[in-house]
Write a protein that holds these residues in place. Structure first.
Motif, short mmCIF file in Angstrom:
data_model
loop_
_atom_site.label_atom_id
_atom_site.label_comp_id
_atom_site.label_asym_id
_atom_site.label_seq_id
_atom_site.Cartn_x
_atom_site.Cartn_y
_atom_site.Cartn_z
N ALA A 1 0.84 -1.16 0.18
CA ALA A 1 -0.21 0.00 -0.41
C ALA A 1 0.43 1.30 0.54
N THR A 2 2.21 1.52 0.77
CA THR A 2 3.11 2.52 0.63
C THR A 2 4.18 2.29 -0.04
N ASP A 3 4.33 3.11 -0.42
CA ASP A 3 6.36 3.12 -1.29
C ASP A 3 7.09 3.89 -0.23
N ARG A 4 6.42 4.28 1.09
CA ARG A 4 7.49 5.45 1.52
C ARG A 4 8.64 4.57 2.80
N SER A 5 8.48 3.33 3.07
CA SER A 5 9.60 2.37 3.94
C SER A 5 10.46 2.28 2.80
N VAL A 6 11.85 1.78 3.64
CA VAL A 6 12.74 1.53 3.67
C VAL A 6 13.07 -0.08 4.04
N SER A 7 12.86 -1.00 3.16
CA SER A 7 12.93 -2.06 3.79
C SER A 7 14.34 -2.92 3.53
N PHE A 8 14.39 -3.46 4.07
CA PHE A 8 16.00 -4.26 4.05
C PHE A 8 15.41 -5.62 2.79
N SER B 1 23.42 -4.94 2.20
CA SER B 1 22.74 -3.32 1.93
C SER B 1 22.29 -2.56 3.06
N ASP B 2 22.48 -1.57 2.85
CA ASP B 2 22.17 -0.61 3.91
C ASP B 2 21.23 0.60 3.96
N LEU B 3 20.89 1.68 4.04
CA LEU B 3 19.97 2.36 3.42
C LEU B 3 20.68 3.37 1.95
N PRO B 4 18.98 3.34 1.02
CA PRO B 4 20.07 3.93 -0.13
C PRO B 4 20.55 4.96 0.31
N CYS B 5 21.48 5.64 -1.20
CA CYS B 5 21.60 6.97 -1.36
C CYS B 5 21.31 8.05 -1.39
N PRO B 6 21.41 9.16 -0.34
CA PRO B 6 19.79 10.50 -0.50
C PRO B 6 19.64 11.20 -1.18
N TRP B 7 20.92 10.67 -2.02
CA TRP B 7 20.98 11.93 -4.05
C TRP B 7 20.28 11.12 -5.02
N CYS B 8 20.70 9.81 -5.20
CA CYS B 8 20.31 8.94 -6.40
C CYS B 8 19.23 7.33 -5.77
N ALA C 1 19.80 4.79 -5.19
CA ALA C 1 21.31 3.83 -4.61
C ALA C 1 21.27 2.65 -3.59
N GLN C 2 21.25 1.46 -3.54
CA GLN C 2 21.49 0.52 -2.31
C GLN C 2 23.32 0.99 -2.14
N THR C 3 23.21 0.96 -0.88
CA THR C 3 24.87 1.49 -0.49
C THR C 3 24.57 0.14 0.75
N SER C 4 26.14 0.02 0.88
CA SER C 4 26.64 -1.26 1.88
C SER C 4 26.89 -0.05 3.27
N ASP C 5 27.24 -0.69 4.22
CA ASP C 5 27.23 -0.14 5.83
C ASP C 5 29.12 0.05 5.89
#
Length: 67
Positions: free
Chosen positions: A29-36, A41-48, A50-54
């Motif tokens: 229902a929503t696309d706003r959450s970051v899923s594991f 992978s860790d959080l996505p890049c705030p600019w593009c 893309a998936q990043t690593s810790d």
């Protein structure tokens, strides 16, 4: 008067149902959450986004430096 009260109840229930759908953290229902992802992978890049690593100090996709 009774009809107006019933309409008000049904409209309120519809608004609550639609509103609660966007607040869920599971489901489609929503696309706003970051899923594991499960691949380290860790959080996505705030600019593009893309998936990043810790352990990354910069984005592997766009090259922006973190921190």
């Amino acid at each position: 008067m009774l009809e107006a009260g019933l309409v008000l109840v049904f409209v309120t229930l519809a608004i609550v149902t639609i509103g609660s759908r966007s607040l869920t953290t599971t489901g489609m229902a929503t696309d706003r959450s970051v899923s594991f992802v499960g691949d380290g992978s860790d959080l996505p890049c705030p600019w593009c986004r893309a998936q990043t690593s810790d352990s990354d100090d910069h984005c592997p996709s766009c090259g922006h430096r973190f921190g």
